[in-house]
Enzyme design. Sequence first.
Site, PDB file in Angstrom:
ATOM      1  N   SER A  29       0.801  -1.230   0.000  1.00  0.00           N
ATOM      2  CA  SER A  29       0.000   0.000   0.000  1.00  0.00           C
ATOM      3  C   SER A  29       0.836   1.283   0.000  1.00  0.00           C
ATOM      4  CB  SER A  29      -0.894   0.001   1.240  1.00  0.00           C
ATOM      5  OG  SER A  29      -1.553   1.229   1.359  1.00  0.00           O
ATOM      6  N   LYS A  75     -14.015  -3.753   2.936  1.00  0.00           N
ATOM      7  CA  LYS A  75     -14.791  -2.513   2.823  1.00  0.00           C
ATOM      8  C   LYS A  75     -16.265  -2.731   3.189  1.00  0.00           C
ATOM      9  CE  LYS A  75     -11.856  -0.147  -0.516  1.00  0.00           C
ATOM     10  NZ  LYS A  75     -11.808   0.596  -1.762  1.00  0.00           N
ATOM     11  N   GLY A  90     -16.428  -1.979 -11.754  1.00  0.00           N
ATOM     12  CA  GLY A  90     -15.947  -2.586 -10.506  1.00  0.00           C
ATOM     13  C   GLY A  90     -16.084  -1.610  -9.337  1.00  0.00           C
ATOM     14  N   GLY A 106      -4.601   8.930 -12.942  1.00  0.00           N
ATOM     15  CA  GLY A 106      -5.145   8.470 -11.659  1.00  0.00           C
ATOM     16  C   GLY A 106      -4.411   8.982 -10.423  1.00  0.00           C
TER      17      GLY A 106
HETATM   18  P1  NAP Z   1     -12.281  -4.070 -10.234  1.00  0.00           P
HETATM   19  O1  NAP Z   1     -13.225  -3.999  -9.100  1.00  0.00           O
HETATM   20  O2  NAP Z   1     -11.546  -5.340 -10.516  1.00  0.00           O
HETATM   21  O3  NAP Z   1     -13.094  -3.659 -11.570  1.00  0.00           O
HETATM   22  C1  NAP Z   1     -12.496  -3.634 -12.833  1.00  0.00           C
HETATM   23  C2  NAP Z   1     -13.537  -3.414 -13.917  1.00  0.00           C
HETATM   24  O4  NAP Z   1     -12.854  -3.385 -15.158  1.00  0.00           O
HETATM   25  C3  NAP Z   1     -14.573  -4.523 -13.997  1.00  0.00           C
HETATM   26  O5  NAP Z   1     -15.839  -4.007 -14.307  1.00  0.00           O
HETATM   27  C4  NAP Z   1     -14.034  -5.387 -15.146  1.00  0.00           C
HETATM   28  O6  NAP Z   1     -15.028  -6.016 -15.908  1.00  0.00           O
HETATM   29  C5  NAP Z   1     -13.428  -4.314 -16.036  1.00  0.00           C
HETATM   30  N1  NAP Z   1     -12.404  -4.922 -16.899  1.00  0.00           N
HETATM   31  C6  NAP Z   1     -11.216  -5.439 -16.531  1.00  0.00           C
HETATM   32  N2  NAP Z   1     -10.558  -5.881 -17.608  1.00  0.00           N
HETATM   33  C7  NAP Z   1     -11.361  -5.649 -18.677  1.00  0.00           C
HETATM   34  C8  NAP Z   1     -11.239  -5.879 -20.064  1.00  0.00           C
HETATM   35  N3  NAP Z   1     -10.163  -6.465 -20.588  1.00  0.00           N
HETATM   36  N4  NAP Z   1     -12.259  -5.501 -20.867  1.00  0.00           N
HETATM   37  C9  NAP Z   1     -13.358  -4.911 -20.368  1.00  0.00           C
HETATM   38  N5  NAP Z   1     -13.531  -4.644 -19.039  1.00  0.00           N
HETATM   39  C10 NAP Z   1     -12.541  -5.019 -18.231  1.00  0.00           C
HETATM   40  O7  NAP Z   1     -11.148  -2.963 -10.096  1.00  0.00           O
HETATM   41  P2  NAP Z   1     -11.262  -1.531  -9.409  1.00  0.00           P
HETATM   42  O8  NAP Z   1     -10.812  -1.618  -8.023  1.00  0.00           O
HETATM   43  O9  NAP Z   1     -12.595  -0.967  -9.707  1.00  0.00           O
HETATM   44  O10 NAP Z   1     -10.123  -0.735 -10.209  1.00  0.00           O
HETATM   45  C11 NAP Z   1     -10.284  -0.395 -11.557  1.00  0.00           C
HETATM   46  C12 NAP Z   1      -9.107   0.443 -12.040  1.00  0.00           C
HETATM   47  O11 NAP Z   1      -9.047   1.656 -11.296  1.00  0.00           O
HETATM   48  C13 NAP Z   1      -7.760  -0.217 -11.832  1.00  0.00           C
HETATM   49  O12 NAP Z   1      -6.942   0.127 -12.913  1.00  0.00           O
HETATM   50  C14 NAP Z   1      -7.242   0.400 -10.540  1.00  0.00           C
HETATM   51  O13 NAP Z   1      -5.853   0.412 -10.464  1.00  0.00           O
HETATM   52  C15 NAP Z   1      -7.786   1.808 -10.684  1.00  0.00           C
HETATM   53  N6  NAP Z   1      -7.995   2.499  -9.401  1.00  0.00           N
HETATM   54  C16 NAP Z   1      -7.373   3.687  -9.218  1.00  0.00           C
HETATM   55  C17 NAP Z   1      -7.569   4.390  -8.053  1.00  0.00           C
HETATM   56  C18 NAP Z   1      -6.890   5.714  -7.862  1.00  0.00           C
HETATM   57  O14 NAP Z   1      -6.875   6.222  -6.731  1.00  0.00           O
HETATM   58  N7  NAP Z   1      -6.331   6.306  -8.907  1.00  0.00           N
HETATM   59  C19 NAP Z   1      -8.410   3.874  -7.061  1.00  0.00           C
HETATM   60  C20 NAP Z   1      -9.035   2.651  -7.289  1.00  0.00           C
HETATM   61  C21 NAP Z   1      -8.821   1.973  -8.466  1.00  0.00           C
HETATM   62  P3  NAP Z   1     -16.027  -7.147 -15.359  1.00  0.00           P
HETATM   63  O15 NAP Z   1     -17.021  -6.398 -14.528  1.00  0.00           O
HETATM   64  O16 NAP Z   1     -16.604  -7.728 -16.549  1.00  0.00           O
HETATM   65  O17 NAP Z   1     -15.162  -8.086 -14.566  1.00  0.00           O
END
Ligand code: NAP
Length: 290
Positions: free
Chosen positions: A22, A73, A135, A256
Site C-alpha cells: 500500500s 470494505k 468494478g 489516476g
Molecule cells: P475491479 O473492481 O476489478 O473492476 C475492474 C472493472 O474493469 C470490472 O468491471 C471489469 O469487468 C473491467 N475490466 C477489466 N478488464 C477488462 C477488459 N479487458 N475488458 C473490459 N472490461 C474489463 O477494479 P477496481 O478496483 O474498480 O479498479 C479499476 C481500475 O481503477 C484499476 O486500474 C485500478 O488500479 C484503478 N484504481 C485507481 C484508483 C486511484 O486512486 N487512482 C483507485 C481505485 C482503483 P467485469 O465487470 O466484466 O469483470
Amino acid sequence: MKTSISGYTKLAGVIAKPIKHSLSPIIHNKAYEVANIDAVYLAFDVEERAFNNVLQSVLNMDMLGVNISMPYKRLAYEACDEISSEAQLIGVVNTVVPKNGSLVGFNTDGIGFVDSLSSQAVDVKGKRIMVLGAGGAAKAIICQCALEQASEIVVFKRNNSSFESISKELEEISKKTNLSIKVVDYANQKLMAKEIKKSQIIVNATQIGMGEDTQIPVHSMEGINQNHVLVDLIYHPLETEFLKQGKEKQATVINGLGMLVYQAAYAFKLMTGKEMPVKQIEEMLLDKWR
Ligand code: NAP
C-alpha cells in the site's frame, strides 16, 4: 520519516489483506511530517476473524482513524455505527473515524475522483459521463457523480456473469439519486462510438493500459476531440496509451494520481481536521516513481 515518537503521538492506519504494497502509509506519514502532526500511520494485515476486534481499536486505542481496503470494505460498512451519505449509496466504507464513542464510516474514493477533476478545473455537474468498467472504483465514481448532479451516466461493462447483478445495483442507485444511469454491453462497438460522441467526460475504470499494457479501453478513439475530458484511473504508468492518444486528439487528459492523492486528502481531513499538503504529496510520489 518521523523521528520522535512520544506519549502524545497518535496512531492511524490502513486495514486490509494483503496490504504491504500500500502507498497509504507513505502518503499519510509524509503528510503528517509536512503538516507537523504528531502521528504515525501503519499498515495492518488482518485476518477476517480478527477484523471487527481490530476495527474497535479505533475507539479503544483512541486512534485518529483507519482506512479500509480490500477485502474488508463491506465488513467495515456493517461494523460502523454511523454511515455517511456517499458511503450509504456506494454500500462500502474505506475510511472509519471515531466520533463521540462511535465508529463513523465514509467512502473517500468518489470524492477523491471529483476533487481530482476539480483541481484541473473540470466540474462533473451537468456533464454526460461515460464510464468504462463497473468494478469497485467505477461504482464509487458513479455514486459521487450522481450526488454531484452529473446529467447522465453510461457504463460499459462486459456481458458476463456479473452483468445482471451490477445492472440491478446501478438501477437502484439511479432510482435513489434520480439520475439516468444506463449499463450497456462493453462489446457493443456501435453504441460505444455513439456514446463517445455524446459524452463530455470518459473514464477508464478498467485495468486496461496498466503497467506494460499498451491497449486502450475503447474500441476506437474516433470521435474523441478537444471537447472531451479523458480520465484514466490508472497511475502506473502516469500516461497510459489511452491518455497519450487522447492528448494527440487535443482532449483534456487526467491520470489516476489525482484521485489517489485526493481520496487520501479527504481521509486525512476526516482523521486530523487539517488539509493535506496535496502538492507536496504529489511531488513526493512523482519523485518516488521517477
Ligand atoms: P475491479 O473492481 O476489478 O473492476 C475492474 C472493472 O474493469 C470490472 O468491471 C471489469 O469487468 C473491467 N475490466 C477489466 N478488464 C477488462 C477488459 N479487458 N475488458 C473490459 N472490461 C474489463 O477494479 P477496481 O478496483 O474498480 O479498479 C479499476 C481500475 O481503477 C484499476 O486500474 C485500478 O488500479 C484503478 N484504481 C485507481 C484508483 C486511484 O486512486 N487512482 C483507485 C481505485 C482503483 P467485469 O465487470 O466484466 O469483470
